[in-house]
Design a protein around this motif. Sequence first.
Motif, PDB file in Angstrom:
ATOM      1  N   ALA A  91     -16.703  16.047  29.914  1.00 51.11           N
ATOM      2  CA  ALA A  91     -17.456  14.909  29.390  1.00 51.11           C
ATOM      3  C   ALA A  91     -16.789  13.592  29.781  1.00 51.11           C
ATOM      4  O   ALA A  91     -17.463  12.622  30.144  1.00 51.11           O
ATOM      5  CB  ALA A  91     -17.555  15.012  27.865  1.00 51.11           C
ATOM      6  N   LEU A  92     -15.447  13.546  29.729  1.00 55.68           N
ATOM      7  CA  LEU A  92     -14.723  12.341  30.136  1.00 55.68           C
ATOM      8  C   LEU A  92     -14.950  12.032  31.617  1.00 55.68           C
ATOM      9  O   LEU A  92     -15.120  10.870  31.998  1.00 55.68           O
ATOM     10  CB  LEU A  92     -13.223  12.523  29.872  1.00 55.68           C
ATOM     11  N   LEU A 146      -9.340  25.297  39.837  1.00 51.80           N
ATOM     12  CA  LEU A 146     -10.206  24.541  40.744  1.00 51.80           C
ATOM     13  C   LEU A 146     -11.137  23.610  39.978  1.00 51.80           C
ATOM     14  O   LEU A 146     -11.383  22.476  40.398  1.00 51.80           O
ATOM     15  CB  LEU A 146     -11.008  25.502  41.623  1.00 51.80           C
ATOM     16  N   VAL A 147     -11.660  24.080  38.848  1.00 49.24           N
ATOM     17  CA  VAL A 147     -12.545  23.239  38.035  1.00 49.24           C
ATOM     18  C   VAL A 147     -11.780  22.025  37.509  1.00 49.24           C
ATOM     19  O   VAL A 147     -12.253  20.879  37.598  1.00 49.24           O
ATOM     20  CB  VAL A 147     -13.138  24.047  36.863  1.00 49.24           C
ATOM     21  N   PHE A 148     -10.581  22.252  36.987  1.00 47.39           N
ATOM     22  CA  PHE A 148      -9.794  21.141  36.462  1.00 47.39           C
ATOM     23  C   PHE A 148      -9.321  20.208  37.573  1.00 47.39           C
ATOM     24  O   PHE A 148      -9.169  19.002  37.361  1.00 47.39           O
ATOM     25  CB  PHE A 148      -8.600  21.666  35.666  1.00 47.39           C
ATOM     26  N   ALA A 149      -9.087  20.760  38.760  1.00 50.41           N
ATOM     27  CA  ALA A 149      -8.705  19.910  39.889  1.00 50.41           C
ATOM     28  C   ALA A 149      -9.844  18.958  40.247  1.00 50.41           C
ATOM     29  O   ALA A 149      -9.624  17.761  40.491  1.00 50.41           O
ATOM     30  CB  ALA A 149      -8.334  20.773  41.093  1.00 50.41           C
ATOM     31  N   ALA A 150     -11.063  19.478  40.254  1.00 56.14           N
ATOM     32  CA  ALA A 150     -12.225  18.633  40.548  1.00 56.14           C
ATOM     33  C   ALA A 150     -12.395  17.558  39.480  1.00 56.14           C
ATOM     34  O   ALA A 150     -12.689  16.390  39.782  1.00 56.14           O
ATOM     35  CB  ALA A 150     -13.484  19.495  40.641  1.00 56.14           C
ATOM     36  N   ILE A 151     -12.194  17.936  38.223  1.00 56.38           N
ATOM     37  CA  ILE A 151     -12.310  16.979  37.125  1.00 56.38           C
ATOM     38  C   ILE A 151     -11.237  15.893  37.246  1.00 56.38           C
ATOM     39  O   ILE A 151     -11.498  14.703  37.016  1.00 56.38           O
ATOM     40  CB  ILE A 151     -12.200  17.705  35.767  1.00 56.38           C
ATOM     41  N   GLY A 177      -9.970   9.116  40.427  1.00 60.09           N
ATOM     42  CA  GLY A 177     -10.684   8.333  41.429  1.00 60.09           C
ATOM     43  C   GLY A 177     -11.608   7.301  40.803  1.00 60.09           C
ATOM     44  O   GLY A 177     -11.715   6.167  41.286  1.00 60.09           O
ATOM     45  N   GLY A 178     -12.273   7.685  39.703  1.00 62.67           N
ATOM     46  CA  GLY A 178     -13.148   6.745  39.013  1.00 62.67           C
ATOM     47  C   GLY A 178     -12.373   5.611  38.365  1.00 62.67           C
ATOM     48  O   GLY A 178     -12.776   4.446  38.435  1.00 62.67           O
TER      49      GLY A 178
END
Length: 368
Positions: A76-77, A150-155, A161-162
Amino acid sequence: GTQTSRASVVFRVLLTAIHPGFADYDHDSILGLSTLGWACFVAIWLVQLVILAYGMEMVRRYEGFAGPVILLTVAALAGWMYFQANGQIAWSIREPLSGGEMWRNIFAGGALWLAIYGTLILNFCDFARSSPCRKTIQVGNFWGLPVNILVFAAITVLLCGGQFQLNGRVIESPTEIIAAIPNTFFLVLGCLAFLIVTVAVNIMANFVAPAFVLSNLAPKYLNFRRAGLISAFVAVLILPWNLYNSPLVIVYFLSGLGALLGPLYGVIMVDYWLIRKSQVDVPQLYSEDPQGIYYYSRGVNMRAVAAFIPAAVIAILLALLPGFASVSPFSWLFGAGIAGLLYLLIAKRQPHYADVSGESIAVDNVSH
């Protein structure tokens, strides 16, 4: 101690968001921590002790509850940060590396990650021994390690980056993201989620292992709860917030930790897979018979010690000496490889293991 300290920082953000007046107690210093900081640290410390007091089943239930909570929260963050940045993500904070230097940094990051997870590899049996079957372990590891990471890396990429796209600032802690949430209600929810998961990670990764180790060292005097209390009090005595405030201490600690645990991993893997061919005589593990195959020299495998010490010394030198800075992230791998090779050579030249199938037995002369 450090994880509890980090959780207490989130708790301080939560309390000051609910009642800004608490910030008045956050300006003094008692052994490097404010009055509010001490209150938050002790509170989180006690919560972990209560969970541990109910044993491993309570730990399992808490871990099962905490996992989905943090995944949903950080997702969500990340979504919130993505929309705040209008879908624009910064992929680099400086001129990108290229060629050999780029690949060295990529593999160095992977090696450091491996050193951190190497701690859990060595005490994985603390958790796996309660599993009902092998398939449970395989399925849990598949979803919990490659997929989850991998999911947490993408997050993480979306969040960092944001944030950098918005104000050009690099995020160094998830707490900074939580503190920046403009809505008090969502800030409180974010703090609660991070508190839940930090406690979960701390108990699993840093609390269970020393509790088992200490209780095994002195089983007549220490059970799981008493050993956990000793570990908890040591965590306070080291004043971990002072250690965490020094980046140099963190680097040296992680590098030294990897350098010591790598050789231990190398010895264990070679012993199990290459020497014993993955065969273990379970009753013999609990035997105190001097003729037992695991008795060695009064319970100490001197061949393993002989392989561990030089490998650990080399790995520590690589990790800590400035002259080896380019290879220091790989100290875990060097230590594991050197120790495994030395142990294999020593064990092959001086066979001393019993064949657990009963076909042949070689007696360790040292154990007589």
